[in-house]
Motif scaffolding. Structure first.
Motif, PDB file in Angstrom:
ATOM      1  N   LYS A 292       0.769  -1.082   0.112  1.00  0.00           N
ATOM      2  CA  LYS A 292       0.193   0.062  -0.030  1.00  0.00           C
ATOM      3  C   LYS A 292       0.765   1.317   0.039  1.00  0.00           C
ATOM      4  N   THR A 293       2.159   1.156   0.500  1.00  0.00           N
ATOM      5  CA  THR A 293       2.847   2.380   0.623  1.00  0.00           C
ATOM      6  C   THR A 293       4.058   2.404  -0.589  1.00  0.00           C
ATOM      7  N   SER A 294       4.091   1.647  -1.360  1.00  0.00           N
ATOM      8  CA  SER A 294       5.087   1.449  -2.542  1.00  0.00           C
ATOM      9  C   SER A 294       4.634   1.888  -3.922  1.00  0.00           C
ATOM     10  N   LYS A 295       5.488   2.633  -4.493  1.00  0.00           N
ATOM     11  CA  LYS A 295       5.245   3.066  -5.794  1.00  0.00           C
ATOM     12  C   LYS A 295       5.272   1.874  -6.668  1.00  0.00           C
ATOM     13  N   VAL A 296       4.157   0.824  -7.037  1.00  0.00           N
ATOM     14  CA  VAL A 296       4.511  -0.452  -7.478  1.00  0.00           C
ATOM     15  C   VAL A 296       3.723  -0.433  -9.172  1.00  0.00           C
ATOM     16  N   ASP A 297       2.984   0.611  -9.332  1.00  0.00           N
ATOM     17  CA  ASP A 297       2.333   0.432 -10.544  1.00  0.00           C
ATOM     18  C   ASP A 297       2.253   1.852 -11.333  1.00  0.00           C
ATOM     19  N   VAL A 298       1.711   2.284 -12.309  1.00  0.00           N
ATOM     20  CA  VAL A 298       1.701   3.464 -12.910  1.00  0.00           C
ATOM     21  C   VAL A 298       0.238   3.919 -13.377  1.00  0.00           C
ATOM     22  N   ASP A 299      -0.157   5.249 -13.408  1.00  0.00           N
ATOM     23  CA  ASP A 299      -1.437   5.610 -13.680  1.00  0.00           C
ATOM     24  C   ASP A 299      -1.693   5.653 -15.265  1.00  0.00           C
ATOM     25  N   SER A 300      -3.047   6.278 -15.442  1.00  0.00           N
ATOM     26  CA  SER A 300      -3.122   6.476 -17.011  1.00  0.00           C
ATOM     27  C   SER A 300      -2.108   7.094 -17.730  1.00  0.00           C
ATOM     28  N   SER A 301      -1.345   8.197 -17.066  1.00  0.00           N
ATOM     29  CA  SER A 301      -0.657   9.018 -17.821  1.00  0.00           C
ATOM     30  C   SER A 301       0.731   8.400 -17.661  1.00  0.00           C
ATOM     31  N   GLY A 302       1.024   6.963 -17.125  1.00  0.00           N
ATOM     32  CA  GLY A 302       2.463   6.531 -17.059  1.00  0.00           C
ATOM     33  C   GLY A 302       3.230   6.805 -15.993  1.00  0.00           C
ATOM     34  N   LYS A 303       2.613   7.827 -15.064  1.00  0.00           N
ATOM     35  CA  LYS A 303       3.350   8.178 -13.912  1.00  0.00           C
ATOM     36  C   LYS A 303       3.318   7.070 -12.850  1.00  0.00           C
ATOM     37  N   ARG A 304       4.388   6.881 -12.126  1.00  0.00           N
ATOM     38  CA  ARG A 304       4.339   5.899 -11.193  1.00  0.00           C
ATOM     39  C   ARG A 304       3.500   6.173  -9.829  1.00  0.00           C
ATOM     40  N   CYS A 305       2.673   5.279  -9.395  1.00  0.00           N
ATOM     41  CA  CYS A 305       1.748   5.429  -8.179  1.00  0.00           C
ATOM     42  C   CYS A 305       1.665   4.112  -7.494  1.00  0.00           C
ATOM     43  N   LYS A 306       0.858   4.555  -6.210  1.00  0.00           N
ATOM     44  CA  LYS A 306       0.827   3.638  -5.211  1.00  0.00           C
ATOM     45  C   LYS A 306      -0.294   2.704  -5.394  1.00  0.00           C
ATOM     46  N   GLU A 307      -0.510   1.646  -4.736  1.00  0.00           N
ATOM     47  CA  GLU A 307      -1.565   0.813  -5.012  1.00  0.00           C
ATOM     48  C   GLU A 307      -2.616   1.206  -4.176  1.00  0.00           C
ATOM     49  N   LYS A 308      -3.735   1.602  -4.495  1.00  0.00           N
ATOM     50  CA  LYS A 308      -4.838   2.162  -3.866  1.00  0.00           C
ATOM     51  C   LYS A 308      -6.103   1.188  -4.110  1.00  0.00           C
ATOM     52  N   MET A 309      -6.078   0.228  -4.951  1.00  0.00           N
ATOM     53  CA  MET A 309      -7.229  -0.370  -5.570  1.00  0.00           C
ATOM     54  C   MET A 309      -7.071  -1.891  -4.774  1.00  0.00           C
ATOM     55  N   ILE A 310      -6.508  -2.210  -3.820  1.00  0.00           N
ATOM     56  CA  ILE A 310      -6.313  -3.460  -3.156  1.00  0.00           C
ATOM     57  C   ILE A 310      -7.200  -3.622  -2.028  1.00  0.00           C
ATOM     58  N   SER A 311      -8.029  -4.802  -1.947  1.00  0.00           N
ATOM     59  CA  SER A 311      -8.785  -5.238  -0.823  1.00  0.00           C
ATOM     60  C   SER A 311      -8.684  -6.396  -0.410  1.00  0.00           C
TER      61      SER A 311
END
Length: 358
Positions: A292-311
């Motif tokens: 949840k705290t690591s920038k593991v994926d990229v958003d729609s613009s290709g920018k690195r982002c954290k995982e916020k859609m895990i349940s």
């Protein structure tokens, strides 16, 4: 006297008396030319009347050869030099933008930490209130050494640069024990100032609540020799909404599970992405914090982002009849039927029936 005439040349003209050269006289009267910021002047070169001209007054000229009159000195620009026009003081930077940016970063940090805690504690996490003036207030219900605790945290807008307000309550602890436990917890929290600390504080309670239980107090329960509810192997089933940087994401998951000694499966079926984890409960919680705290994926613009859609779909102790996994593997299934067979082979068909939906 012998004649100086050459053969074939007429008689020489009468010798003219020497005449003074006005250019040389002007050069002698001139002072040496010096430049601002330059040391001793170089030796004067013979004057060139065509370039220098002459002065009727005889005053030395301050102009350079081939250059017109010197430009007037430009006034200092306070915006570029960093000084004010009134007193010469260096202009102070404007703090408003920096403070606003810092406040936005703190708010984003609090939201990320709360999202991670919600994923870790699932149904034991309860958001109580949230506002810009008061911050975020939530409660975590956890079992520490067989003692049920309700721990309420209030994160002020200044958190994590200031300590959270903490309230601890339990049916098995006296008021004095809860107060002493809170005091020790806040003292430990001072070592985490400027960093997210709630998960670390909950982990500290797991390890140190026994010290409070050992203190004799009315209504207290000594559970020193009882088995901790956290012991044993646990199974957790997680759901991911999507993966954009799939290759990098998979490598990160494999590294985290290896570092935390977790076994399990990363399973793909069409758009469905499931993560099955087995190991000690603390290691599973540590995994959730990292993801949840690591920038593991990229958003729609290709920018690195954290995982916020895990349940977290479920988290429970390994039951009899359920297979104990020894490694972590990545598997892709062509159909729902193949995925169901995998859960059956692991003895987890009940988890599939309860939580897996297409």
């Amino acid at each position: 006297a012998p004649s100086s005439t050459l053969p074939g040349v007429g008689a020489p003209a009468a010798a003219l008396p020497p005449q003074p050269c006005p250019v040389l006289e002007l050069q002698q009267r001139r002072s040496p030319l010096t430049l601002p910021g330059v040391g001793a002047p170089a030796a004067a070169h013979p004057a060139d009347p065509a370039r220098c001209g002459s002065s009727s007054s005889g005053a030395p000229s301050s102009t350079l050869p081939g250059v017109g009159a010197p430009a007037a000195a430009l006034p200092a620009d306070p915006a570029r030099c960093g000084s004010s026009s009134s007193g010469g003081e260096r202009s102070r930077p404007r703090p408003m933008a920096t403070q606003q940016q810092q406040q936005e970063e703190q708010e984003q940090g609090q939201e990320d930490e709360v999202a991670a805690l919600r994923a870790i504690y699932s149904g034991d996490f309860h958001l109580l209130s949230q506002s810009e003036s008061e911050g975020i207030t939530f409660q975590i219900c956890d079992v520490c050494n067989n003692v049920p605790l309700k721990v309420t945290f209030q994160l002020s807008p200044g958190y994590p640069f200031c300590l959270p307000d903490v309230t601890i309550s339990s049916d098995q602890l006296s008021r004095k024990q809860c107060t002493d436990l809170k005091g020790n917890l806040l003292q430990y929290a001072e070592t985490f100032l400027s960093h997210p600390m709630v998960y670390e504080l909950m982990a500290w309670l797991q390890q140190n609540i026994q010290n409070s239980l050992d203190q004799p107090a009315e209504g207290g329960v000594n559970q020193q020799h009882q088995t901790s509810a956290e012991d044993g192997i646990w199974t957790a089933l997680l759901h991911l909404d999507h993966m954009r940087a799939k290759g990098k994401y998979i490598k990160s998951i494999e590294k985290w599970t290896s570092d935390l000694r977790l076994a399990g499966r990363l399973m793909f079926t069409g758009k469905l992405i499931l993560i099955l984890l087995q190991g000690e409960r603390k290691d599973i919680k540590d995994y959730l914090v990292v993801q949840k705290t690591s920038k593991v994926d990229v958003d729609s613009s290709g920018k690195r982002c954290k995982e916020k859609m895990i349940s977290v779909l479920c988290e429970e102790r390994l039951q009899a009849g359920q297979r104990r996994l020894t490694n972590f593997a990545v598997k892709e299934f062509a159909s729902e039927c193949e995925l169901h067979k995998e859960f059956e082979a692991l003895g987890l068909f009940d988890l599939y029936d309860k939580f897996v939906h297409f």
